[in-house]
Design an enzyme around this catalytic site. Structure first.
Site, PDB file in Angstrom:
ATOM      1  N   ASP A  99       0.870  -1.162   0.000  1.00 36.28           N
ATOM      2  CA  ASP A  99       0.000   0.000   0.000  1.00 36.28           C
ATOM      3  C   ASP A  99       0.921   1.230   0.000  1.00 36.28           C
ATOM      4  O   ASP A  99       2.123   1.113   0.281  1.00 36.28           O
ATOM      5  CB  ASP A  99      -0.853  -0.050   1.280  1.00 36.28           C
ATOM      6  CG  ASP A  99      -1.585   1.239   1.537  1.00 36.28           C
ATOM      7  OD1 ASP A  99      -2.274   1.720   0.629  1.00 36.28           O
ATOM      8  OD2 ASP A  99      -1.448   1.778   2.665  1.00 36.28           O
ATOM      9  N   ASP A 150      -0.206   5.145   0.893  1.00 32.01           N
ATOM     10  CA  ASP A 150      -0.483   6.162   1.928  1.00 32.01           C
ATOM     11  C   ASP A 150      -0.527   5.532   3.311  1.00 32.01           C
ATOM     12  O   ASP A 150      -1.318   4.617   3.568  1.00 32.01           O
ATOM     13  CB  ASP A 150      -1.802   6.872   1.620  1.00 32.01           C
ATOM     14  CG  ASP A 150      -1.704   7.680   0.346  1.00 32.01           C
ATOM     15  OD1 ASP A 150      -0.820   8.540   0.269  1.00 32.01           O
ATOM     16  OD2 ASP A 150      -2.501   7.435  -0.589  1.00 32.01           O
ATOM     17  N   GLY A 187      -9.902  10.291  -2.761  1.00 34.93           N
ATOM     18  CA  GLY A 187     -10.061  11.712  -2.471  1.00 34.93           C
ATOM     19  C   GLY A 187     -11.366  12.300  -2.994  1.00 34.93           C
ATOM     20  O   GLY A 187     -12.067  13.019  -2.268  1.00 34.93           O
ATOM     21  N   ARG A 226      -8.227  18.293  -8.570  1.00 40.96           N
ATOM     22  CA  ARG A 226      -7.053  18.659  -9.371  1.00 40.96           C
ATOM     23  C   ARG A 226      -6.181  19.653  -8.590  1.00 40.96           C
ATOM     24  O   ARG A 226      -4.958  19.515  -8.526  1.00 40.96           O
ATOM     25  CB  ARG A 226      -7.510  19.273 -10.706  1.00 40.96           C
ATOM     26  CG  ARG A 226      -6.419  19.375 -11.748  1.00 40.96           C
ATOM     27  CD  ARG A 226      -6.796  20.307 -12.885  1.00 40.96           C
ATOM     28  NE  ARG A 226      -7.073  21.671 -12.432  1.00 40.96           N
ATOM     29  CZ  ARG A 226      -6.164  22.529 -11.991  1.00 40.96           C
ATOM     30  NH1 ARG A 226      -4.894  22.167 -11.944  1.00 40.96           N
ATOM     31  NH2 ARG A 226      -6.505  23.733 -11.581  1.00 40.96           N
ATOM     32  N   THR A 258      -2.712   0.491  -4.487  1.00 41.70           N
ATOM     33  CA  THR A 258      -3.093   1.688  -3.739  1.00 41.70           C
ATOM     34  C   THR A 258      -4.403   2.286  -4.224  1.00 41.70           C
ATOM     35  O   THR A 258      -4.850   2.016  -5.337  1.00 41.70           O
ATOM     36  CB  THR A 258      -1.978   2.754  -3.854  1.00 41.70           C
ATOM     37  OG1 THR A 258      -2.378   3.935  -3.159  1.00 41.70           O
ATOM     38  CG2 THR A 258      -1.720   3.132  -5.302  1.00 41.70           C
ATOM     39  N   THR A 275      -4.665   5.706  -4.149  1.00 41.44           N
ATOM     40  CA  THR A 275      -4.326   7.021  -4.698  1.00 41.44           C
ATOM     41  C   THR A 275      -3.927   6.902  -6.179  1.00 41.44           C
ATOM     42  O   THR A 275      -4.037   5.845  -6.784  1.00 41.44           O
ATOM     43  CB  THR A 275      -3.260   7.721  -3.826  1.00 41.44           C
ATOM     44  OG1 THR A 275      -3.261   9.108  -4.117  1.00 41.44           O
ATOM     45  CG2 THR A 275      -1.868   7.153  -4.066  1.00 41.44           C
ATOM     46  N   SER A 276      -3.487   8.007  -6.773  1.00 37.49           N
ATOM     47  CA  SER A 276      -3.259   8.054  -8.224  1.00 37.49           C
ATOM     48  C   SER A 276      -1.802   7.745  -8.574  1.00 37.49           C
ATOM     49  O   SER A 276      -0.899   7.883  -7.744  1.00 37.49           O
ATOM     50  CB  SER A 276      -3.599   9.449  -8.738  1.00 37.49           C
ATOM     51  OG  SER A 276      -2.721  10.384  -8.124  1.00 37.49           O
ATOM     52  N   ASN A 279       0.407  10.733  -7.808  1.00 39.04           N
ATOM     53  CA  ASN A 279       0.816  10.890  -6.410  1.00 39.04           C
ATOM     54  C   ASN A 279       1.880   9.864  -6.002  1.00 39.04           C
ATOM     55  O   ASN A 279       2.787  10.183  -5.224  1.00 39.04           O
ATOM     56  CB  ASN A 279      -0.396  10.744  -5.480  1.00 39.04           C
ATOM     57  CG  ASN A 279      -1.292  11.966  -5.492  1.00 39.04           C
ATOM     58  OD1 ASN A 279      -0.960  12.983  -6.110  1.00 39.04           O
ATOM     59  ND2 ASN A 279      -2.433  11.877  -4.846  1.00 39.04           N
TER      60      ASN A 279
HETATM   61  C1  XBP Z   1      -5.347   6.250   0.675  1.00 42.78           C
HETATM   62  C2  XBP Z   1      -6.523   6.956   0.168  1.00 42.78           C
HETATM   63  C3  XBP Z   1      -6.349   8.085  -0.744  1.00 42.78           C
HETATM   64  C4  XBP Z   1      -5.636   9.296  -0.171  1.00 42.78           C
HETATM   65  C5  XBP Z   1      -5.863  10.496  -1.056  1.00 42.78           C
HETATM   66  O1  XBP Z   1      -5.320   4.947   0.121  1.00 42.78           O
HETATM   67  O2  XBP Z   1      -7.629   6.588   0.456  1.00 42.78           O
HETATM   68  O3  XBP Z   1      -7.610   8.498  -1.144  1.00 42.78           O
HETATM   69  O4  XBP Z   1      -6.156   9.612   1.116  1.00 42.78           O
HETATM   70  O5  XBP Z   1      -5.484  10.240  -2.359  1.00 42.78           O
HETATM   71  P1  XBP Z   1      -4.063   3.938   0.201  1.00 42.78           P
HETATM   72  P2  XBP Z   1      -6.389  10.723  -3.600  1.00 42.78           P
HETATM   73  O6  XBP Z   1      -3.596   3.923   1.619  1.00 42.78           O
HETATM   74  O7  XBP Z   1      -4.672   2.638  -0.233  1.00 42.78           O
HETATM   75  O8  XBP Z   1      -3.014   4.409  -0.752  1.00 42.78           O
HETATM   76  O9  XBP Z   1      -6.883  12.110  -3.284  1.00 42.78           O
HETATM   77  O10 XBP Z   1      -5.438  10.707  -4.771  1.00 42.78           O
HETATM   78  O11 XBP Z   1      -7.497   9.724  -3.722  1.00 42.78           O
HETATM   79 MG    MG Z   2      -2.910   3.160   3.464  1.00 48.92          MG
END
Ligand code: XBP
Ligand code: MG
Length: 230
Positions: free
Chosen positions: A18, A20, A61, A88, A127, A129-130, A133
């Site tokens: 993962d 974040d 997000g 964005r 993950t 997120t993008s 990121n």
């Molecule tokens: C973390 C998330 C993400 C981030 C924000 O997921 O849920 O949404 O908080 O990123 P993980 P975005 O721990 O699975 O990476 O704004 O790009 O969604």
């Molecule tokens: Mg996480």
């Protein structure tokens, strides 16, 4: 350090990370970037840490912004275009914050990645997120060519359903051509644990700032960080 956790990690053909909260404590920067976007957009919203902790149950997000909007009694109308533009702005500011170097990899992560590669294990990322990121974070931490060390990288928008659905993990298994039990997932949240467990992948939890009180009963191991595993 539990010797069994070391064994789980070292016996795996592939380690699936993962991002974040697991590789780095990024959620606080995500929170700040959301607040920056709200101010820039003139919304007057502010997510403090307690509010954000609760909102983190909603993965993604854009989905998090939409969920918060739906909870407000009196709310401005917010179109999909508004949410996309807010997100964005948030994403651009997040990249600027990461670029300052204020968000290093968590303890033990660099050693674990290097150790796994030296043992011939494969690396992957699953993950919410993008890709942008992930690249911002790992380019800063590991150098521009970081992606060459990863055999599969699946992000939230690559799949139909974000975590806690198993989609990202199932896609990783398909790309790696491995069975679930040949892998280990490294996660920091209950949503991530559920996603990997639904794909039958054993999970090691590294406790992070926002999710340390989550229910990790289903995890194979729960550690404070990843140091000593490399
Ligand atoms: C973390 C998330 C993400 C981030 C924000 O997921 O849920 O949404 O908080 O990123 P993980 P975005 O721990 O699975 O990476 O704004 O790009 O969604
Ligand atoms: Mg996480």
């Amino acid at each position: 350090m539990s010797g069994d956790a070391v064994e789980l990690i070292r016996r795996a053909a592939a380690l699936i990370f993962d991002v974040d909260g697991t590789l780095a404590e990024t959620e606080e920067l995500h929170r700040q970037a959301f607040n920056h976007a709200f101010a820039r957009y003139g919304l007057g919203w502010h997510w403090d840490r307690a509010v954000y902790k609760d909102l983190l149950r909603v993965t993604g997000g854009k989905e998090r912004v939409r969920a918060y909007h739906e909870r407000l009694r009196i709310a401005p109308s917010l179109s999909d275009e508004d949410v996309a533009e807010l997100h964005r702005i948030k994403t651009a500011h997040y990249a600027e914050l990461i670029e300052t170097g204020c968000c290093p990899l968590r303890s033990g992560v660099a050693d674990l990645l290097a150790g796994a590669l030296s043992r011939g294990q494969r690396l992957a990322i699953a993950t919410t997120t993008s890709h942008g990121n992930i690249d911002a974070l790992l380019s800063r931490a590991l150098g521009k060519r970081w992606a060459a060390d990863f055999d599969a990288i699946v992000a939230g928008d690559d799949v139909r359903h974000k975590k806690p659905a198993s989609d990202v993990y199932l896609e990783i298994l398909t790309r790696l051509k491995l069975a679930p039990m040949e892998c280990a997932a490294i996660e920091d949240s209950a949503n991530g644990l559920i996603a990997a467990s639904r794909a039958n992948i054993p999970v090691l939890i590294t406790r992070s700032m926002f999710f340390r009180d989550d229910d990790f009963t289903e995890a194979r191991f729960v550690l404070d960080d990843l140091s000593g595993l490399g």
